[in-house]
Design a protein around this motif. Structure first.
Motif, mmCIF file in Angstrom:
data_model
loop_
_atom_site.group_PDB
_atom_site.id
_atom_site.type_symbol
_atom_site.label_atom_id
_atom_site.label_comp_id
_atom_site.label_asym_id
_atom_site.label_seq_id
_atom_site.Cartn_x
_atom_site.Cartn_y
_atom_site.Cartn_z
ATOM 1 N N MET A 54 -5.001 -3.595 4.113
ATOM 2 C CA MET A 54 -3.753 -4.185 4.639
ATOM 3 C C MET A 54 -3.189 -3.267 5.709
ATOM 4 S SD MET A 54 -1.793 -6.633 4.288
ATOM 5 C CE MET A 54 -0.642 -6.819 5.625
ATOM 6 N N SER A 55 -2.863 -3.782 6.850
ATOM 7 C CA SER A 55 -2.340 -2.931 7.913
ATOM 8 C C SER A 55 -0.886 -3.285 8.202
ATOM 9 C CB SER A 55 -3.175 -3.078 9.171
ATOM 10 O OG SER A 55 -2.958 -4.344 9.730
ATOM 11 N N LEU A 56 -0.200 -2.334 8.811
ATOM 12 C CA LEU A 56 1.227 -2.500 9.096
ATOM 13 C C LEU A 56 1.487 -3.669 10.024
ATOM 14 C CD1 LEU A 56 2.291 1.172 9.599
ATOM 15 C CD2 LEU A 56 2.944 -0.365 7.778
ATOM 16 N N SER A 57 0.528 -3.965 10.889
ATOM 17 C CA SER A 57 0.755 -5.004 11.886
ATOM 18 C C SER A 57 0.902 -6.387 11.252
ATOM 19 C CB SER A 57 -0.398 -5.018 12.880
ATOM 20 O OG SER A 57 -1.596 -5.255 12.176
ATOM 21 N N LYS B 93 -8.430 -3.460 -6.382
ATOM 22 C CA LYS B 93 -8.225 -2.023 -6.205
ATOM 23 C C LYS B 93 -7.972 -1.739 -4.720
ATOM 24 C CE LYS B 93 -8.920 0.886 -8.840
ATOM 25 N NZ LYS B 93 -7.891 1.536 -9.728
ATOM 26 N N GLY B 94 -7.014 -0.875 -4.443
ATOM 27 C CA GLY B 94 -6.789 -0.433 -3.068
ATOM 28 C C GLY B 94 -6.349 -1.526 -2.109
ATOM 29 N N ALA B 95 -5.612 -2.502 -2.603
ATOM 30 C CA ALA B 95 -5.185 -3.607 -1.725
ATOM 31 C C ALA B 95 -4.224 -3.132 -0.632
ATOM 32 C CB ALA B 95 -4.540 -4.709 -2.554
ATOM 33 N N PHE B 96 -3.391 -2.148 -0.955
ATOM 34 C CA PHE B 96 -2.506 -1.539 0.044
ATOM 35 C C PHE B 96 -3.105 -0.192 0.448
ATOM 36 C CE2 PHE B 96 1.683 -3.813 0.034
ATOM 37 C CZ PHE B 96 1.360 -4.805 -0.881
ATOM 38 N N ASP B 97 -3.400 -0.028 1.735
ATOM 39 C CA ASP B 97 -3.846 1.282 2.203
ATOM 40 C C ASP B 97 -2.621 2.211 2.287
ATOM 41 O OD1 ASP B 97 -2.526 0.750 4.618
ATOM 42 O OD2 ASP B 97 -4.368 0.227 5.678
ATOM 43 N N LEU C 226 2.297 -11.170 -10.503
ATOM 44 C CA LEU C 226 1.478 -10.323 -9.643
ATOM 45 C C LEU C 226 2.099 -8.933 -9.601
ATOM 46 C CD1 LEU C 226 -0.873 -10.600 -7.563
ATOM 47 C CD2 LEU C 226 0.862 -11.115 -5.866
ATOM 48 N N SER C 227 1.288 -7.877 -9.674
ATOM 49 C CA SER C 227 1.829 -6.521 -9.740
ATOM 50 C C SER C 227 1.224 -5.607 -8.680
ATOM 51 C CB SER C 227 1.591 -5.973 -11.155
ATOM 52 O OG SER C 227 0.982 -4.713 -11.173
ATOM 53 N N ILE C 228 2.070 -4.733 -8.130
ATOM 54 C CA ILE C 228 1.654 -3.728 -7.144
ATOM 55 C C ILE C 228 2.088 -2.374 -7.676
ATOM 56 C CG2 ILE C 228 1.805 -2.955 -4.745
ATOM 57 C CD1 ILE C 228 3.330 -6.255 -5.481
ATOM 58 N N SER C 229 1.179 -1.398 -7.658
ATOM 59 C CA SER C 229 1.486 -0.052 -8.132
ATOM 60 C C SER C 229 1.547 0.927 -6.965
ATOM 61 C CB SER C 229 0.419 0.406 -9.135
ATOM 62 O OG SER C 229 0.475 -0.372 -10.316
ATOM 63 N N GLY D 169 -1.473 1.562 -4.682
ATOM 64 C CA GLY D 169 -2.066 0.571 -3.792
ATOM 65 C C GLY D 169 -2.824 -0.532 -4.502
ATOM 66 N N ASP D 170 -3.011 -0.385 -5.823
ATOM 67 C CA ASP D 170 -3.730 -1.424 -6.567
ATOM 68 C C ASP D 170 -2.820 -2.629 -6.832
ATOM 69 O OD1 ASP D 170 -5.839 0.349 -6.666
ATOM 70 O OD2 ASP D 170 -5.710 0.731 -8.827
ATOM 71 N N VAL D 171 -3.428 -3.801 -6.808
ATOM 72 C CA VAL D 171 -2.738 -5.054 -7.129
ATOM 73 C C VAL D 171 -3.467 -5.696 -8.295
ATOM 74 C CG1 VAL D 171 -2.316 -7.401 -6.263
ATOM 75 C CG2 VAL D 171 -1.839 -5.418 -4.794
#
Ligand code: MD6
Ligand code: FE
Length: 217
Positions: A1-4, A28-32, A146-149, A174-176
């Motif tokens: 996932m990028s900021l843009s 795993k690692g959905a959010f960088d 849905l959960s984000i850590s 970053g895991d979902v």
């Protein structure tokens, strides 16, 4: 996932990690790191109007986690019970808006036609835990949760809704993950936080954001 990808764009998901429990979905690692920093900044900004507070159970026991919410509705617990409400129980102010990136994430993962109307934010210090529970205060129990850590890793425990063995999964920054379909009423909780495992939160600790459809909006 990028900021843009803000505002409102497609959320670029990594491949799903298989799990042993049908309906328990994991990315795993959905959010960088950059996306984790951006989401953390939004939570930190929201704290000005919606400070973390320590709720108590209907039985009067304080939670070991502190909580706040984002979005039109928020999940609260006190002597009167568990419920969703539109205002912060301490300040009386409306909850801050739901970050766009969370709406994008929901669209990319949830396979549900309507957006989430509540985001519960749990803040764990090194000693905080979350006992096994089911998320069942929502009007329509078919909609996923849905959960984000973010921050320190944690040992997440999950098992079937009624009886059966539980298993653990390490949730890292970053895991979902999501409780959907046959796992929607799975029992789950946090055994412990692995203090010092992440440098994301300046003071250490762990944040978990859960997106729901309260059905009260
Ligand atoms: C936590 N998570 O990770 C607690 N609930 O701190 C939850 O209680 C949870 O991760 C519903 C769906 C996903 C979750
Ligand atoms: Fe839960």
């Amino acid at each position: 996932m990028s900021l843009s990808s803000t505002p409102s764009a497609a959320f670029d998901l990594p491949p799903e990690t298989p799990t042993a429990l049908p309906g328990f979905r994991l990315w795993k690692g959905a959010f960088d790191r950059a996306a984790q920093v951006a989401l953390l900044a939004q939570v930190t900004a929201a704290e000005a109007t919606a400070p973390f507070y320590r709720p108590e159970t209907p039985g009067g026991r304080p939670f070991s986690v502190r909580m706040t919410n984002l979005g039109p509705m928020g999940w609260v617990s006190d002597r009167a019970g568990y419920r969703y409400q539109p205002t912060h129980p301490v300040t009386g102010a409306p909850w801050p808006p739901m970050p766009t990136i969370l709406l994008d994430l929901w669209r990319a993962t949830a396979a549900w036609p309507a957006p989430p109307d509540a985001c519960l934010v749990n803040l764990y210090d090194a000693r905080a835990r979350m006992g096994l529970h089911q998320d069942r205060d929502e009007a329509d129990l078919a909609a996923p949760v849905l959960s984000i850590s973010l921050g320190d890793a944690a040992v997440f425990r999950i098992g079937p809704a009624q009886v059966g063995p539980t298993a653990t999964v390490r949730l890292e920054s970053g895991d979902v993950c999501a409780l959907t379909g046959p796992a929607r009423l799975a029992r789950h909780g946090i055994d412990r936080v692995l203090a010092g495992s992440s440098t994301l939160l300046p003071d250490g600790g762990r944040l978990n954001l859960t997106l729901r459809r309260s059905g009260r909006t």
